[in-house]
Design an enzyme around this catalytic site. Structure first.
Site, PDB file in Angstrom:
ATOM      1  CB  SER A   1      17.515  12.707  53.755  1.00  0.00           C
ATOM      2  OG  SER A   1      17.920  13.064  55.051  1.00  0.00           O
TER       3      SER A   1
ATOM      4  CE  LYS B   1      20.735  11.229  55.299  1.00  0.00           C
ATOM      5  NZ  LYS B   1      21.854  11.773  54.491  1.00  0.00           N
TER       6      LYS B   1
ATOM      7  CE  LYS C   1      19.498  14.139  58.168  1.00  0.00           C
ATOM      8  NZ  LYS C   1      20.938  14.325  57.981  1.00  0.00           N
TER       9      LYS C   1
ATOM     10  CG  ASP D   1      22.927  11.574  58.557  1.00  0.00           C
ATOM     11  OD1 ASP D   1      23.886  11.566  59.363  1.00  0.00           O
ATOM     12  OD2 ASP D   1      22.814  12.413  57.648  1.00  0.00           O
TER      13      ASP D   1
ATOM     14  CD  GLU E   1      24.785  10.482  55.807  1.00  0.00           C
ATOM     15  OE1 GLU E   1      23.930   9.784  55.205  1.00  0.00           O
ATOM     16  OE2 GLU E   1      24.913  11.695  55.612  1.00  0.00           O
TER      17      GLU E   1
ATOM     18  CG  ASP F   1      27.550  14.182  55.638  1.00  0.00           C
ATOM     19  OD1 ASP F   1      28.272  15.067  55.181  1.00  0.00           O
ATOM     20  OD2 ASP F   1      26.312  14.334  55.740  1.00  0.00           O
TER      21      ASP F   1
ATOM     22  CE  LYS G   1      25.552  15.978  52.796  1.00  0.00           C
ATOM     23  NZ  LYS G   1      25.263  16.478  54.155  1.00  0.00           N
TER      24      LYS G   1
ATOM     25  N   GLY H   1      23.088  15.555  49.904  1.00  0.00           N
ATOM     26  CA  GLY H   1      22.480  16.851  49.612  1.00  0.00           C
ATOM     27  C   GLY H   1      22.628  17.784  50.791  1.00  0.00           C
TER      28      GLY H   1
HETATM   29  O1  OSB Z   1      23.627  15.184  56.979  1.00  0.00           O
HETATM   30  O2  OSB Z   1      23.138  14.665  54.977  1.00  0.00           O
HETATM   31  C1  OSB Z   1      23.050  15.448  55.926  1.00  0.00           C
HETATM   32  C2  OSB Z   1      20.568  18.223  55.107  1.00  0.00           C
HETATM   33  C3  OSB Z   1      21.231  19.324  55.617  1.00  0.00           C
HETATM   34  C4  OSB Z   1      22.437  19.162  56.242  1.00  0.00           C
HETATM   35  C5  OSB Z   1      22.988  17.878  56.366  1.00  0.00           C
HETATM   36  C6  OSB Z   1      22.341  16.778  55.848  1.00  0.00           C
HETATM   37  C7  OSB Z   1      21.087  16.949  55.228  1.00  0.00           C
HETATM   38  C8  OSB Z   1      20.292  15.835  54.702  1.00  0.00           C
HETATM   39  C9  OSB Z   1      19.252  16.135  53.640  1.00  0.00           C
HETATM   40  O3  OSB Z   1      20.363  14.707  55.112  1.00  0.00           O
HETATM   41  C10 OSB Z   1      19.762  15.953  52.268  1.00  0.00           C
HETATM   42  C11 OSB Z   1      18.902  16.638  51.238  1.00  0.00           C
HETATM   43  O4  OSB Z   1      17.762  16.214  51.029  1.00  0.00           O
HETATM   44  O5  OSB Z   1      19.382  17.618  50.584  1.00  0.00           O
HETATM   45 MG    MG Z   2      24.633  13.382  56.699  1.00  0.00          MG
END
Ligand code: OSB
Ligand code: MG
Length: 379
Positions: A140, A168, A170, A197, A222, A247, A271, A299
């Site tokens: 991510s 992925k 953001k 995401d 996402e 999510d 999660k 995560g």
């Molecule tokens: O939206 O999935 C998410 C990290 C912190 C809070 C929300 C998210 C995320 C990530 C990173 O996308 C996931 C990771 O590498 O732990």
């Molecule tokens: Mg997410």
């Protein structure tokens, strides 16, 4: 028999600040939960949160409050009345009088599962019936600082070289969505397994902009809309070819069923703490599989403790997409588990023979990063 619980609030800096549509995260900030039994065996869990209620309403401070003032007294009462059940699937029923706070409950319950695995001298994976010996992982990528396209290219190309099974990125409405996707598809081509995401950045008013995302052959989008907007996700999914993955909207098994009944998504990012813990995560994966909804392990920038639990869940047969378990070294200079999580060619091996989490904990390092600690003696 439980002897004591130790709560530790820890802070572990991220290698790079992680930018999302709602803000930036510079540290892991977790409450580590340690359950110790009368034989001296320990089970650890992790409650990964932040100081602000941005990703979810829970914060590190609310978690501490809920644990200290409500959940631990409920647990102490159960033990006093000799009504504590041995079954980790039932453990969290004790906390039914506390409304909400799934991440706090899920991370607390996690430590009980891991202690059970320790007591039975087997791994958590074996306790929950995980079959896969290795799992495919993706990465991510946060929004680059100053939205530098070159930085994005560099990170994507490094991730592909490392063998990650999907990327992925953001996104942020209008300001970092179409442009980076267009640039990536032009530069790297259509075969790159790519998803986005939005972290709940859009509303249904942005339908025209969201429809443009359909052009980029994305694996999924996402959480485009607000956490509490299953209805508009359902409307949006009818307008898009690209699967929606939820999510923030899925905080329980009940949410999963609601999302399925009104067709709000085609995929779920599971999660383990956000959905209320290990038992619920397992139920959700099975339900998704039966109902033709994809699922994979997300995560929360956890330390290796939560990270190992994610992996054992991802090793369940129902998980059918690469996860966000990109490895310790993508997040931290040094993790608190040994060995750290390390993918090889986009695959992470699941410990088969270890006990509990299947790795050693670096207790000295945990003590060094501990900002607050409290011991609860259980009679
Ligand atoms: O939206 O999935 C998410 C990290 C912190 C809070 C929300 C998210 C995320 C990530 C990173 O996308 C996931 C990771 O590498 O732990
Ligand atoms: Mg997410």
């Amino acid at each position: 028999m439980l002897n004591k619980v130790i709560l530790r609030e820890v802070r572990l800096p991220l290698i790079e600040p992680f930018h999302m549509s709602f803000g930036v995260q510079t540290h892991n900030e977790s409450i580590l939960v340690e359950f110790v039994d009368h034989e001296g065996l320990s089970g650890w869990g992790e409650i990964p949160l932040t100081f602000d209620p941005s990703y979810c309403y829970e914060t590190t401070a609310t978690a501490w409050h809920i644990l200290n003032d409500f959940m631990l007294p409920l647990l102490e009462k159960k033990i006093r009345e000799r009504k504590l059940k041995d079954d980790p699937k039932k453990f969290q029923e004790i906390f039914h009088p506390v409304r909400g706070h799934p991440i706090t409950k899920g991370g607390f319950g996690m430590a009980y599962w891991v202690l059970k695995a320790e007591q039975q001298n087997r791994s958590l994976g074996s306790l929950i019936g995980s079959k896969k010996t290795k799992v495919p992982v993706g990465i991510s990528l946060g929004i680059p600082e100053n939205q530098e396209m070159n930085q994005l290219f560099q990170e994507v190309s490094n991730s592909l070289d490392a063998g990650y099974k999907r990327i992925k990125i953001k996104i942020k409405p209008y300001n970092w969505d179409i442009e980076p996707l267009h640039a990536l598809r032009t530069e790297i081509g259509d075969s790159l397994p790519l998803m986005v995401d939005a972290n709940a950045g859009y509303t249904i008013e942005d339908l025209d902009q969201l429809k443009k995302l359909d052009e980029f052959n994305l694996m999924m989008i996402e959480q485009p809309l607000a956490y509490n907007d299953l209805v508009n996700h359902s409307r949006l999914q009818k307008e898009l070819h690209t699967p929606i993955c939820l999510d923030e909207s899925i905080t329980s098994f009940a949410d999963t069923k609601r999302a399925n009944h009104i067709k709000s998504c085609k995929c779920i990012n599971i999660k383990v703490t956000r959905v209320g813990g290990i038992a619920d995560a397992i139920k959700i994966a099975k339900y998704c599989f039966k109902n033709d909804i994809g699922c994979w392990g997300g995560g929360m920038l956890e330390t290796g403790i939560g990270g190992m639990v994610n992996l054992f869940l991802e090793a369940q047969e129902e998980y059918n997409y690469p996860s966000d378990s990109s490895g310790s070294s993508t997040l931290f200079l040094q993790d608190i588990i040994d060995p750290p999580i390390e993918p090889i060619s986009g695959m992470v091996k699941i410990p088969q023979n270890g006990v509990g989490l299947g790795v050693d904990l670096d207790i000295n390092r945990i003590e060094t990063i501990t900002a607050k600690k409290k011991l609860f003696k259980l009679k």
